[in-house]
Scaffold this motif. Sequence first.
Motif, mmCIF file in Angstrom:
data_model
loop_
_atom_site.group_PDB
_atom_site.id
_atom_site.type_symbol
_atom_site.label_atom_id
_atom_site.label_comp_id
_atom_site.label_asym_id
_atom_site.label_seq_id
_atom_site.Cartn_x
_atom_site.Cartn_y
_atom_site.Cartn_z
ATOM 1 N N SER A 19 0.835 -1.213 0.000
ATOM 2 C CA SER A 19 0.000 0.000 0.000
ATOM 3 C C SER A 19 0.866 1.257 0.000
ATOM 4 O O SER A 19 0.550 2.251 -0.673
ATOM 5 C CB SER A 19 -0.932 -0.010 1.216
ATOM 6 O OG SER A 19 -1.816 -1.122 1.161
ATOM 7 N N ASP A 20 1.967 1.236 0.766
ATOM 8 C CA ASP A 20 2.865 2.398 0.784
ATOM 9 C C ASP A 20 3.463 2.646 -0.613
ATOM 10 O O ASP A 20 3.579 3.798 -1.059
ATOM 11 C CB ASP A 20 3.992 2.164 1.793
ATOM 12 C CG ASP A 20 3.478 2.168 3.232
ATOM 13 O OD1 ASP A 20 2.380 2.718 3.458
ATOM 14 O OD2 ASP A 20 4.174 1.602 4.104
ATOM 15 N N ARG A 23 0.874 4.236 -2.894
ATOM 16 C CA ARG A 23 0.729 5.679 -2.635
ATOM 17 C C ARG A 23 1.891 6.453 -3.255
ATOM 18 O O ARG A 23 1.695 7.518 -3.844
ATOM 19 C CB ARG A 23 0.644 5.939 -1.133
ATOM 20 C CG ARG A 23 -0.708 5.623 -0.516
ATOM 21 C CD ARG A 23 -0.829 6.195 0.882
ATOM 22 N NE ARG A 23 0.112 5.543 1.792
ATOM 23 C CZ ARG A 23 -0.174 4.451 2.499
ATOM 24 N NH1 ARG A 23 -1.373 3.864 2.367
ATOM 25 N NH2 ARG A 23 0.711 3.925 3.317
ATOM 26 N N ALA A 24 3.112 5.885 -3.139
ATOM 27 C CA ALA A 24 4.275 6.552 -3.735
ATOM 28 C C ALA A 24 4.162 6.595 -5.255
ATOM 29 O O ALA A 24 4.511 7.604 -5.891
ATOM 30 C CB ALA A 24 5.558 5.823 -3.318
ATOM 31 N N SER A 26 1.329 6.598 -6.980
ATOM 32 C CA SER A 26 0.278 7.564 -7.323
ATOM 33 C C SER A 26 0.813 8.988 -7.274
ATOM 34 O O SER A 26 0.601 9.783 -8.202
ATOM 35 C CB SER A 26 -0.903 7.401 -6.368
ATOM 36 O OG SER A 26 -1.908 8.355 -6.653
ATOM 37 N N ASN A 27 1.537 9.327 -6.186
ATOM 38 C CA ASN A 27 2.109 10.678 -6.069
ATOM 39 C C ASN A 27 3.171 10.916 -7.147
ATOM 40 O O ASN A 27 3.272 12.024 -7.704
ATOM 41 C CB ASN A 27 2.721 10.861 -4.684
ATOM 42 C CG ASN A 27 1.688 10.819 -3.577
ATOM 43 O OD1 ASN A 27 0.513 11.178 -3.794
ATOM 44 N ND2 ASN A 27 2.073 10.372 -2.386
ATOM 45 N N GLU A 91 -4.202 -3.431 -9.509
ATOM 46 C CA GLU A 91 -3.740 -2.065 -9.263
ATOM 47 C C GLU A 91 -2.319 -1.868 -9.798
ATOM 48 O O GLU A 91 -1.995 -0.832 -10.383
ATOM 49 C CB GLU A 91 -3.796 -1.763 -7.768
ATOM 50 C CG GLU A 91 -3.483 -0.307 -7.439
ATOM 51 C CD GLU A 91 -3.764 0.037 -5.988
ATOM 52 O OE1 GLU A 91 -3.511 1.198 -5.603
ATOM 53 O OE2 GLU A 91 -4.240 -0.844 -5.243
ATOM 54 N N TYR A 95 -0.715 0.741 -12.957
ATOM 55 C CA TYR A 95 0.480 1.589 -12.962
ATOM 56 C C TYR A 95 1.446 1.165 -14.075
ATOM 57 O O TYR A 95 2.148 2.003 -14.650
ATOM 58 C CB TYR A 95 1.176 1.530 -11.601
ATOM 59 C CG TYR A 95 0.422 2.262 -10.519
ATOM 60 C CD1 TYR A 95 0.257 3.640 -10.577
ATOM 61 C CD2 TYR A 95 -0.115 1.576 -9.436
ATOM 62 C CE1 TYR A 95 -0.441 4.330 -9.592
ATOM 63 C CE2 TYR A 95 -0.809 2.245 -8.439
ATOM 64 C CZ TYR A 95 -0.973 3.625 -8.525
ATOM 65 O OH TYR A 95 -1.669 4.293 -7.552
#
Length: 261
Positions: A19-20, A23-24, A26-27, A91, A95
């Motif tokens: 999950s971390d 998030r990285a 996505s940012n 997911e 990406y």
Amino acid sequence: MDQLSAISVELAELDGQISDIFRALSNGFQKLEKVKDSSRQSRQLEELTGKMRECKRLIKEFDREVKEQESRNTADTNKMLNEKKQSLIKELNSYVALKKQYASNLDIKRVDLFDGPGGEGYAEDNGLVASSMTNQQMMDTGNNMMDETDQVIERSKKVVEDTVNVGADTAAALKAQTDQMSRIVNELDSIHFSIKKASQLVKDIGRQVATDRCIMALLFIIVLGVIAVIIVKLVNPNNKDIRDIPGLGPPAARRLLWDPK
């Protein structure tokens, strides 16, 4: 994640790490949209690719952990874990697709993570991806990979054909230049021979002209001598030092035929 904590601490930790990274990613892609410099975009895209590679490794560990605990869990739990795994894979694939889009825009021509046959993406994840695909999906994926391989082969053939054509054109051009140089050398030899022959002819004409001038000068001197003698004889006809010139001397005494002597 609370459900995973109740099942296994290892699965919960893996899920948290994945999950971390999501998030990285996505940012990172949001920041990548604001970057205009292509070289900087390429560097950031490589960093994001490294994060996706790490995420892929964690998902594989998650899959192994799920399989190890499959015999100890209930059917509902195993179903939930498989759905969670497929959700993570989906997911990550989103990406991957986004990365491919940016790589295509940057015209990055290399086989990298998740880039198909021969790469270290899907080719290494056969166990992970295949476990979440149906037979039809696997067949479709295989057909797509074969189509991509055929396209690569066709492009390679085209490159080889173009290379052969360029080589043939180059050889023809070199042969034409060689023939042209041979003709130039032959023409230079002909010009050199003509110049040598013309030089010899000029020398011969020069010698002939010199000879003609000597003869003319001698004749001129002779004519001047004759004219001088004629002039002297006319001026002083009684000069005995000058021999008579026929037709110019005084008339000799002639005896008439009717002379009574």
